[in-house]
Scaffold this motif. Structure first.
Motif, short mmCIF file in Angstrom:
data_model
loop_
_atom_site.label_atom_id
_atom_site.label_comp_id
_atom_site.label_asym_id
_atom_site.label_seq_id
_atom_site.Cartn_x
_atom_site.Cartn_y
_atom_site.Cartn_z
N ILE A 1 -4.61 -14.66 -1.49
CA ILE A 1 -3.17 -14.79 -1.73
C ILE A 1 -2.49 -13.44 -1.46
O ILE A 1 -1.46 -13.37 -0.77
CB ILE A 1 -2.90 -15.25 -3.18
CG1 ILE A 1 -3.49 -16.66 -3.40
CG2 ILE A 1 -1.40 -15.24 -3.47
CD1 ILE A 1 -3.51 -17.10 -4.85
N ILE A 2 -3.09 -12.38 -1.99
CA ILE A 2 -2.52 -11.04 -1.79
C ILE A 2 -2.38 -10.73 -0.30
O ILE A 2 -1.34 -10.26 0.17
CB ILE A 2 -3.39 -9.97 -2.50
CG1 ILE A 2 -3.26 -10.15 -4.03
CG2 ILE A 2 -2.98 -8.56 -2.10
CD1 ILE A 2 -4.20 -9.27 -4.84
N ALA A 3 -3.43 -11.08 0.45
CA ALA A 3 -3.39 -10.82 1.89
C ALA A 3 -2.28 -11.62 2.56
O ALA A 3 -1.52 -11.09 3.38
CB ALA A 3 -4.75 -11.16 2.50
N LYS A 4 -2.15 -12.89 2.20
CA LYS A 4 -1.14 -13.73 2.86
C LYS A 4 0.28 -13.32 2.49
O LYS A 4 1.20 -13.44 3.31
CB LYS A 4 -1.37 -15.20 2.50
CG LYS A 4 -2.53 -15.80 3.28
CD LYS A 4 -2.64 -17.28 3.06
CE LYS A 4 -3.91 -17.81 3.73
NZ LYS A 4 -4.20 -19.18 3.35
N LEU A 5 0.48 -12.88 1.27
CA LEU A 5 1.82 -12.49 0.86
C LEU A 5 2.11 -11.04 1.24
O LEU A 5 3.19 -10.53 0.97
CB LEU A 5 1.99 -12.67 -0.66
CG LEU A 5 1.84 -14.11 -1.18
CD1 LEU A 5 1.95 -14.13 -2.69
CD2 LEU A 5 2.87 -15.03 -0.55
N ALA A 6 1.13 -10.41 1.86
CA ALA A 6 1.24 -9.00 2.29
C ALA A 6 1.65 -8.10 1.14
O ALA A 6 2.50 -7.22 1.27
CB ALA A 6 2.22 -8.89 3.45
N LEU A 7 1.04 -8.31 -0.03
CA LEU A 7 1.30 -7.45 -1.18
C LEU A 7 0.35 -6.26 -1.14
O LEU A 7 -0.71 -6.32 -0.54
CB LEU A 7 1.09 -8.22 -2.49
CG LEU A 7 1.97 -9.44 -2.70
CD1 LEU A 7 1.57 -10.15 -3.98
CD2 LEU A 7 3.45 -9.04 -2.75
N GLU A 8 0.77 -5.20 -1.81
CA GLU A 8 -0.14 -4.06 -1.89
C GLU A 8 -1.26 -4.42 -2.85
O GLU A 8 -1.04 -5.07 -3.85
CB GLU A 8 0.60 -2.84 -2.41
CG GLU A 8 1.35 -2.10 -1.33
CD GLU A 8 2.22 -1.03 -1.93
OE1 GLU A 8 1.80 -0.42 -2.93
OE2 GLU A 8 3.32 -0.82 -1.39
#
Lengths: 697, 216
Positions: free
Chosen positions: B189-196
């Motif tokens: 999810i973090i990768a897809k939402l481009a979150l740090e």
């Protein structure tokens, strides 16, 4: 089932050769007829056309494809120089780095040399050459086939001991490739090699195991072959009761199948065993049944002479002179006029017995001498044994006591040594039984008899005499090899057939999907559009839901996503859809594989993933699952993993009801992929697939 | 009736009834249809020779798919704007169309006013997708929130639980999966939402956007 059109017919000679210490059985197989193709001229035309195309094609890769299909057409005939074309194809395949194609062709070439051209020695060379190359390829089933064929080359070339470790390797590959049928076939053939080496106990053990595997896999034809081999083995070793029991089981099945072509040789084998047990009535009954069946001209007539001679001999030996006279006339007016007389040694043997019974001793003497001479020359000890018995009896009635005594002694010598060999075999047979702790009680009964023999020394010297069991053995081997070749072809046909079926079904689904989309779909779209202009909510939603239903049906029939979005997105989208409609948590990591797969392969891969996920949802009870697709070098690795309860894959594949799993396996074969299942009752299941990438670069 | 002399159109559909219907509707509203194609190859040819302002293309067509026509036309440097008229009513197709920078995505059963609205928006340089997809809610949302559509159903389910302040362990318990599985999903999810990446980044982000996430 008809064995006639599709089978090669061969008959064997058992020959001894070699030095004093080394003795080998050599099986020379001769083709009498080869009629795989009803219309040779059609084949010829098709071969010519293909050859022309090969000559014209500029690209080597195109040539390779054409050569492959040419070889497919001619591999069952000896008229088109299959072997030299195959060798060229193999070289070309290696040149173009098509290792797999090269190996498939090597395997086929060895099979051809062993079984079609009877040049097993050359097959051996091809196999050794392959071994020298040290090829690494991740295809266990292919290697299993290749090693089985290589081991066969050794076997047919008389290198029996060398064949064993190669069969072992074939088994190991089959095991790794999870192909129980290939595994059991290698074991069955290995058992034949052990039989020829005189290691009956080991052979019988292997055959029993193979039979169990075939039984579980419901492979009836192979099961029967294994049982038959086993029963022949028992018969060779004097275990007539065990032999009969096994044979009766086979005959019951074969009778139910109305497979008379296979019933006839079994009846003949039975009659020989009855003779040895001196159950003459049953001997004649078996022969009569076989002979009566053979009157049907539709059946394979190859056994007809053997049965006629067998009956003549049996009638003569049992003083049924009216019948013997009748059979004698039939034989003299038919078979005896052929040149050469078919199975002449059996003919002479029958005549000698007939003349003896008639009191025409001089005539009988001539035939008996002929058999003795022929038997000695060819190393057929059983012939010599029978001839000596006959000669002793004849010289006795003719009053030549000295000669009678000589032949009687020769006969008794043979008889003793045969029964000694049988006892030695019995020993090792019961030793095995003892080791496997199966039948303790039986051993006690046999112990006294066995103790009389100094086994180890005699085993070597009396080895020769095993050949004396002669015709029964060689005859059984006819039957064995006969069904072996048939099985291979049948197996190949079955594979081709099921793959063809899958491709065909896929075509039909695509067609139906197209039709639906083009006819009903188009009208439904227009209808929905019009209704939206005119009507209220309910009618509109009715039209919309009809359209929705059509969409899902059409998509189920053919995943248009593959063309529109590419395989990568189509598969991801399919997983997401299952994810959305089930409680299982799905993860997927799918690398871009669109560049690497052609249209057909994409479709098969899509279906494989679909089927695997369907199974997972239905049976695994998993809470989480993942689909992983990665490009590794020039292969694509697919892994579908779940944390469910796992299953016994082998068990599942054996259940004839698991059509989905079988189809999945066939699809994996169609796209030339390696398929593995790791399943554990506590750790869930991983289904893994390795696909060679098609469009490199 | 409005005259639209400067707007030219090419339309393509392999279904004759739909092609005819579309042509009649467009000409009735005074649009200038300069070419009609019944397969992808013909559509491409017409686009390259006529250089229309707009092209309305079906996806499933013989020879070339609508997507392929668009890609190849772009490669030849045409400035035509593309609207896809499709049978396929799935979000993956919209995402795919977005990735190809296609200006409009409509369903074949959409009423004609939807087509006109789409043409109007596209001519103004906007992007327009069929209202049947119900993506309006996110239409005006920030770029960040639009990324929510990249998540798989499982990832959304987990994100909702995160938004409700459930810990990884609680989520694992609740879904009867291993903690490792939940962690794997979190990192996806973090990768897809481009979150740090950071321990609380996802939790904080989920809390901030709780309302939108729970409405997903």
């Amino acid at each position: 089932m008809s064995f006639l059109e599709t089978n090669d017919w061969m008959h064997p000679f058992v020959v001894f050769f070699g030095s004093l210490k080394k003795l080998f059985l050599l099986f020379c197989l001769c083709f009498v007829s080869l009629s795989l193709f009803g219309q040779e001229s059609d084949l010829e035309a098709s071969v010519k056309a293909l050859k022309r195309k090969i000559g014209q094609s500029q690209k080597k890769s195109d040539q390779l494809v054409l050569l492959d299909s040419l070889l497919g057409q001619i591999r069952n005939t000896t008229e088109f120089h299959y072997d030299s074309i195959a060798r060229k194809t193999i070289d070309l395949a290696f040149e173009l780095d098509s290792t797999e194609m090269a190996l498939v062709q090597i395997s086929n070439l060895i099979f051809y040399l062993n079984n079609r051209a009877q040049r097993a020695q050359e097959g051996l060379e091809v196999f050794r050459h392959f071994q020298e190359r040290n090829i690494v390829l991740d295809d266990d089933r292919l290697f299993a086939q290749l090693y089985t064929n290589g081991a066969d080359s050794h076997f047919f070339s008389g290198e029996l001991a060398a064949a064993i470790p190669i069969y072992d390797a074939a088994e190991a590959f089959a095991l790794k490739g999870q192909d129980s049928i290939l595994f059991a076939l290698a074991r069955t053939y290995k058992a034949t090699a052990y039989t020829s080496l005189g290691k009956f106990a080991r052979a019988s053990q292997l055959l029993s195991e193979s039979a169990q595997i075939f039984g579980r896999a419901r492979d009836t034809t192979n099961l029967l072959t294994a049982w038959n081999t086993l029963s022949v083995l028992y018969s060779q070793n004097g275990f007539f009761k065990e032999a009969k029991k096994g044979r009766d089981e086979i005959m019951a099945i074969i009778r139910a199948r109305h497979d008379y072509n296979h019933l006839i040789p079994l009846l003949y084998n039975a009659s020989r065993d009855f003779d040895k047990m001196d159950r003459q009535k049953e001997r004649i009954a078996s022969l009569t049944e076989a002979y009566t069946l053979m009157l049907d001209p539709e059946l394979d007539q190859s056994f007809a002479p053997i049965l006629a001679y067998g009956l003549l001999k049996a009638y003569a030996q049992n003083d049924s002179m009216v019948r013997a006279d009748h059979m004698f006339r039939t034989v003299q007016q038919g078979l005896a006029l052929q040149r050469p007389v078919p199975y002449e040694w059996l003919y002479r043997e029958a005549l000698a017995n007939y003349h003896l019974a008639k009191g025409a001793y001089t005539k009988a003497l001539g035939d008996a001498k002929w058999i003795l001479e022929y038997g000695t020359r060819t190393g057929e000890f059983e012939m010599a044994y029978d001839a000596n018995r006959l000669l002793a009896e004849l010289y006795n009635v003719l009053g030549d006591t000295a000669l009678s005594y000589t032949h009687y002694m020769a006969y008794m010598n043979h008889k003793d040594s045969i029964s000694s060999v049988q006892k030695i075999n019995a020993l090792s047979y019961y030793q095995t039984l003892y080791e496997t702790e199966k039948q303790d009680s039986k051993i006690k009964a046999q112990n006294i008899e066995i103790a009389l023999l100094d086994t180890k020394n005699k085993l070597k010297t009396q080895w020769i005499l095993f050949g004396g069991l002669g015709l029964a053995a060689s005859f059984s081997i006819v039957i064995l090899l006969y069904s072996r070749n048939f099985n291979r072809k049948k197996r190949k046909l079955q594979t081709e057939f099921s793959q063809h079926l899958i491709k065909n079904r896929e075509d039909q689904y695509t067609h139906v999907s197209r039709e639906l989309h083009d006819s009903v779909g188009q009208k439904l779209i227009l209808l929905t559009k019009e209704i939206r202009k005119l009507a209220n909510g309910d009618t509109v939603s009715l039209a919309e839901s009809a359209l929705e239903k059509l969409r899902s049906i059409s998509r189920g029939l053919y995943p248009a996503d593959l063309e529109n979005l590419g395989a990568t997105k189509a598969i991801a989208s399919m997983v997401d859809e299952v994810d959305a409609h089930t409680d299982i948590l799905f993860t997927h990591e799918i690398e871009d594989i669109d560049w690497a797969l052609d249209k057909d392969t994409s479709l098969h891969l899509y279906r494989i993933v679909q089927e695997a996920i369907n199974n997972l949802v239905k049976h695994s009870g998993a809470k989480a699952a993942s689909v992983l697709i990665q490009c590794k070098g020039d292969t694509i690795e697919v892994a579908i993993t779940d944390d469910g309860k796992g299953f016994d894959f082998a068990e599942k594949i054996r259940q004839s009801t698991s059509l989905g799993m079988r189809t999945l396996l066939e699809r994996a074969k169609i796209i030339r992929s390696k398929f593995r299942v790791e399943s554990d009752h506590s750790k869930g299941t991983t289904i893994a697939l390795t696909i060679p990438a098609q469009n490199e670069g | 009736m409005k005259d639209r002399p400067n707007i030219t159109l090419v339309i393509a559909d392999d279904h004759p009834m739909l092609l005819k219907g579309l042509y009649e509707e467009l000409t009735a509203k005074n649009y200038r249809v300069v070419g009609q194609a019944a397969d992808g190859m013909r559509a491409l040819e017409l686009i390259l020779t006529q250089r229309p302002t707009l092209a309305l293309l079906d996806i499933d067509m013989p020879l070339l798919t609508g997507f392929e026509v668009i890609r190849m036309a772009r490669e030849k440097g045409v400035s035509t704007k593309f609207i896809v008229l499709s049978f396929h009513k799935r979000l993956e197709y919209v995402t795919h169309a977005k990735a190809l920078h296609i200006h409009g995505y409509l369903l074949k059963e959409d009423p004609f006013f939807e087509i006109e609205r789409c043409i109007g928006a596209v001519l103004k340089g906007e992007v327009y997708f069929s209202s049947s997809f119900g993506t309006r809610a996110l239409e005006n949302a920030s770029q960040d929130l639009k990324k929510l559509y990249l998540l798989t159903p499982s990832e959304r389910a987990i994100l909702k639980l995160i938004a409700k302040q459930a810990s990884t362990n609680t989520i694992a318990d609740k879904l009867s999966v291993s903690v490792r599985t939940v962690e794997k999903h979190r990192s996806n999810i973090i990768a897809k939402l481009a979150l740090e990446s950071g321990t609380n980044t996802l939790t904080n982000w989920a809390l901030t956007n709780k309302k939108t996430i729970l409405e997903l």
